[in-house]
Each structure stands twice: as C-alpha cells, then as structure tokens.
Enzyme design. Structure first.
Site, short mmCIF file in Angstrom:
data_model
loop_
_atom_site.label_atom_id
_atom_site.label_comp_id
_atom_site.label_asym_id
_atom_site.label_seq_id
_atom_site.Cartn_x
_atom_site.Cartn_y
_atom_site.Cartn_z
N TYR A 133 0.81 -1.21 0.00
CA TYR A 133 0.00 0.00 0.00
C TYR A 133 0.85 1.27 0.00
O TYR A 133 0.39 2.33 -0.43
CB TYR A 133 -0.98 0.02 1.17
CG TYR A 133 -0.42 -0.31 2.53
CD1 TYR A 133 0.33 0.61 3.24
CD2 TYR A 133 -0.68 -1.55 3.11
CE1 TYR A 133 0.83 0.31 4.50
CE2 TYR A 133 -0.18 -1.86 4.37
CZ TYR A 133 0.56 -0.94 5.06
OH TYR A 133 1.06 -1.24 6.30
N ILE B 229 -11.85 16.62 -11.43
CA ILE B 229 -11.34 15.58 -10.52
C ILE B 229 -11.82 14.20 -10.98
O ILE B 229 -11.24 13.19 -10.60
CB ILE B 229 -11.73 15.85 -9.06
CG1 ILE B 229 -13.24 16.00 -8.87
CG2 ILE B 229 -10.99 17.07 -8.53
CD1 ILE B 229 -13.66 16.15 -7.41
N GLU B 230 -12.86 14.17 -11.82
CA GLU B 230 -13.27 12.90 -12.43
C GLU B 230 -12.13 12.30 -13.25
O GLU B 230 -11.89 11.08 -13.23
CB GLU B 230 -14.49 13.09 -13.34
CG GLU B 230 -15.78 13.42 -12.62
CD GLU B 230 -16.01 14.91 -12.45
OE1 GLU B 230 -15.02 15.67 -12.34
OE2 GLU B 230 -17.19 15.33 -12.43
N ASN C 201 -11.62 -20.07 -37.86
CA ASN C 201 -12.28 -19.45 -36.70
C ASN C 201 -11.60 -19.84 -35.40
O ASN C 201 -11.00 -20.90 -35.29
CB ASN C 201 -13.75 -19.87 -36.60
CG ASN C 201 -14.60 -19.26 -37.68
OD1 ASN C 201 -15.03 -19.93 -38.62
ND2 ASN C 201 -14.87 -17.97 -37.56
N GLU D 171 -10.33 -4.45 -37.54
CA GLU D 171 -10.90 -4.94 -38.80
C GLU D 171 -10.58 -3.99 -39.95
O GLU D 171 -10.24 -4.43 -41.05
CB GLU D 171 -12.42 -5.10 -38.65
CG GLU D 171 -12.84 -6.23 -37.73
CD GLU D 171 -14.34 -6.29 -37.53
OE1 GLU D 171 -14.84 -7.36 -37.14
OE2 GLU D 171 -15.02 -5.26 -37.76
N ARG E 270 -10.94 -4.85 -43.89
CA ARG E 270 -12.27 -5.45 -43.87
C ARG E 270 -13.26 -4.55 -44.61
O ARG E 270 -13.31 -3.34 -44.38
CB ARG E 270 -12.72 -5.64 -42.42
CG ARG E 270 -14.22 -5.85 -42.20
CD ARG E 270 -14.64 -7.27 -42.54
NE ARG E 270 -16.08 -7.44 -42.35
CZ ARG E 270 -16.67 -7.86 -41.24
NH1 ARG E 270 -15.93 -8.12 -40.17
NH2 ARG E 270 -17.97 -8.01 -41.17
N ARG F 51 -14.67 -12.05 -45.66
CA ARG F 51 -14.04 -10.96 -44.95
C ARG F 51 -12.61 -11.34 -44.58
O ARG F 51 -12.32 -12.51 -44.33
CB ARG F 51 -14.83 -10.59 -43.70
CG ARG F 51 -14.90 -11.69 -42.66
CD ARG F 51 -16.20 -11.68 -41.91
NE ARG F 51 -17.28 -12.25 -42.71
CZ ARG F 51 -18.47 -12.56 -42.21
NH1 ARG F 51 -18.75 -12.36 -40.96
NH2 ARG F 51 -19.41 -13.07 -42.98
N ASP G 261 -12.89 -10.85 -38.99
CA ASP G 261 -14.16 -10.65 -38.29
C ASP G 261 -13.90 -10.82 -36.79
O ASP G 261 -13.39 -11.85 -36.36
CB ASP G 261 -15.19 -11.67 -38.78
CG ASP G 261 -16.59 -11.37 -38.27
OD1 ASP G 261 -16.87 -10.21 -37.96
OD2 ASP G 261 -17.41 -12.31 -38.20
N ASP H 204 -15.83 -10.36 -33.01
CA ASP H 204 -17.12 -10.15 -32.34
C ASP H 204 -17.00 -10.40 -30.84
O ASP H 204 -16.41 -11.40 -30.41
CB ASP H 204 -18.19 -11.08 -32.90
CG ASP H 204 -18.56 -10.74 -34.33
OD1 ASP H 204 -18.87 -9.57 -34.60
OD2 ASP H 204 -18.54 -11.66 -35.18
N PRO I 276 -25.01 -10.94 -24.62
CA PRO I 276 -24.21 -11.87 -25.42
C PRO I 276 -24.54 -11.75 -26.92
O PRO I 276 -25.63 -11.30 -27.28
CB PRO I 276 -24.61 -13.25 -24.89
CG PRO I 276 -25.18 -12.99 -23.53
CD PRO I 276 -25.84 -11.67 -23.62
N HIS I 277 -23.62 -12.20 -27.73
CA HIS I 277 -23.78 -12.09 -29.17
C HIS I 277 -25.02 -12.86 -29.64
O HIS I 277 -25.26 -13.99 -29.24
CB HIS I 277 -22.54 -12.63 -29.88
CG HIS I 277 -22.48 -12.28 -31.33
ND1 HIS I 277 -23.14 -13.00 -32.29
CD2 HIS I 277 -21.84 -11.28 -31.98
CE1 HIS I 277 -22.91 -12.47 -33.47
NE2 HIS I 277 -22.11 -11.41 -33.31
N ARG J 296 -24.19 -21.51 -33.42
CA ARG J 296 -23.01 -21.47 -34.28
C ARG J 296 -21.89 -22.32 -33.68
O ARG J 296 -21.29 -21.95 -32.67
CB ARG J 296 -22.55 -20.02 -34.47
CG ARG J 296 -23.65 -19.11 -35.01
CD ARG J 296 -23.19 -17.69 -35.21
NE ARG J 296 -24.27 -16.84 -35.69
CZ ARG J 296 -24.13 -15.60 -36.11
NH1 ARG J 296 -22.93 -15.04 -36.10
NH2 ARG J 296 -25.17 -14.90 -36.52
#
Length: 272
Positions: A53, A72-73, A174, A196, A201, A210, A213, A215, A232-233, A239
């Site tokens: 510390y 200050i942010e 993939n 990409e 791309r 492509r 890719d 994601d 989520p995708h 897939r």
C-alpha cells in the site's frame, strides 16, 4: 472479496476549471479501496502475496501531480486505471477524490468524486476467409495483446469451418480469445472495428467473405442491447464455430440469458 483501504492521502495539486486553481493549487484528499485475495498473504506473512500500500500511495501521488486537469473525475480515472495496470493482484479499485477547498459560494464540508474500476473478462470470436487468414488473425491478436488496457490473452484452437448464412465463399478459419480488459464494451467494440479496418475489412455483403471478423461474445455477465452492440452475441448458441473454440477456453461459463453453460449449449447444438 478482501480489500486494502488507504484513507485520506493528502496531496497538493493544481486541478480545477478556474485559472486560479491551476495557478495557486489546493489540497486534495484521496482514499482508495483495493480489492483482491489476501488469504495467501495472511497465511504466509509474505508481502509478495499482497499489494504494497506504500507503493500504491506513491503511485497515486505521482499520477495526481504529474499533470493538471480541469476535472477531478479525470484525476480519479487516471489513478484507478494506473493502480490496476501496475499492481496485478488488485482486481478492482474504488477510488474517491475529495476537494475540500473547491470554489463554491455557499458553505460546504466537502466535494468528492468516486469511481469504481476493475478488470473485465471478455470473450472475442475471430474469423477470416480471405487471403492469408492466419496472418490477419495473428496480427490482430498481437495488437490486442499490446494494448495497455488489455492483458492475459488466451487463445483457443483454430477451426476450419463452412460459411454461415448461405453466401457462397471460401471456408473460414475461426477461433476465440479470452481477455482481461479495462475497456468498456463500447470502447472494446470500437477497438475491434479499428483492427478490422486495419485488415482492410469491407462490409459489402451480409455474411459475406471478410479478411477479419471480430465479435464480442461475452463481457462478464453483462446483458446489453444498443443500436450498435448486443451482448451476449445474438445467435451464438446456434453457431458451432463460436461454441467449439469457446468451449476450449471455458466449459462452465453460463450464458446470462439462456442460463445454460457453454458445454451444454455445444451439446445441445451437436444433438440437433
């Protein structure tokens, strides 16, 4: 989760919107709570198993006085992210900046800003079916690993898969990476789009060929839907080129909407 609390660091600095604040400076107070696992340090009495510390306090002072900011942010953001980047055992930081001499025209005790920042876990699917597929993927992963707000990249196996969506084109290569990141989902999406773009791309045909890719599949347990991003995708559970490499990295991660583990989703798909 365990924590270390540093309370009321007194730092003289030159932050503020007004010119006199930047010229004359003022006293600020800073408190920080560092979250992590302290059990091993407690059992072994070994400082290397904890976070020093004193060193954290010195870093806060350094970042606090290095540059002058209007808000200050901004100072709080710089200090919180700086702690997370430098001290690997700190998983999360709650940091408060107090400005007891703020130029306010009515009586007050204090003004403060508190930020909470942590390392997030994200899973990113990648694919390529044009040109040197391995090269496009490898270059993107190197750029991810070199980003100062990303760490602990773990790659899956790579799979040759048939195109998804009915467009006639070459097979895809993939895979999936798991990362720790300080980036927000939107910031991460913008970074992936930039990678990409650097890989040339082109978005001309939906589900078309492509060079690269990328994601976001999961981001912690977040459920998010905006005009640009859904987590989520969407349709990931249908897939196999997503679920197979994802299963390489995590069997038991539970889809926050479907309430099924990755292993279960893959089994469901393979049994259809």
């Amino acid at each position: 989760m365990d924590s270390i609390f540093i309370e009321g660091l007194r730092i003289y600095a030159y932050h503020g919107v007004y010119e006199e604040e930047k010229k004359e400076g003022q006293l600020f107070l800073v408190s920080a709570r560092l979250f992590g696992d302290l059990q091993e340090a407690g059992k072994t009495d070994d400082l290397t198993k904890s976070t020093h510390y004193g060193e954290v306090s010195e870093l806060i002072e350094e970042l606090f006085t290095k540059k002058s900011y209007d808000l200050i942010e901004t100072v709080a953001e710089k200090c919180a992210s700086g702690i997370l980047k430098k001290f690997p055992l700190v998983r999360e930081v709650e940091l408060t900046v107090f400005k007891p001499e703020a130029p306010i025209s009515v009586p007050f005790e204090n003004v403060s800003v508190t930020v909470t920042r942590k390392w997030h876990t994200a899973y990113i699917a990648y694919g390529s079916n044009m040109g040197d597929k391995e090269k496009y993927i490898d270059e993107a992963l190197v750029k991810l690993s070199n980003h100062d707000e990303i760490k602990e990249i773990k790659d899956s196996k790579r799979y040759v898969t048939k195109p998804y969506g009915g467009v006639v084109q070459d097979d895809f290569l993939n895979g999936m990476v798991r990362i720790k990141t300080l980036l927000t989902p939107q910031e991460l999406l913008e970074l992936l789009h930039e990678l990409e773009k650097e890989a040339n791309r082109e978005r001309t045909i939906h589900w078309g060929p492509r060079t690269l890719d990328l994601d976001i599949i999961f981001y912690d347990d977040l459920v998010l839907e905006t005009d640009e991003l859904t987590i989520p995708h969407v349709d990931m559970h249908n897939r196999d080129f997503v679920l197979k490499p994802l299963n390489d990295l995590t069997h038991f991660y539970v889809h926050p909407v479907l309430k099924r583990s990755v292993m279960e989703l893959l089994a469901d798909l393979e049994n259809k």
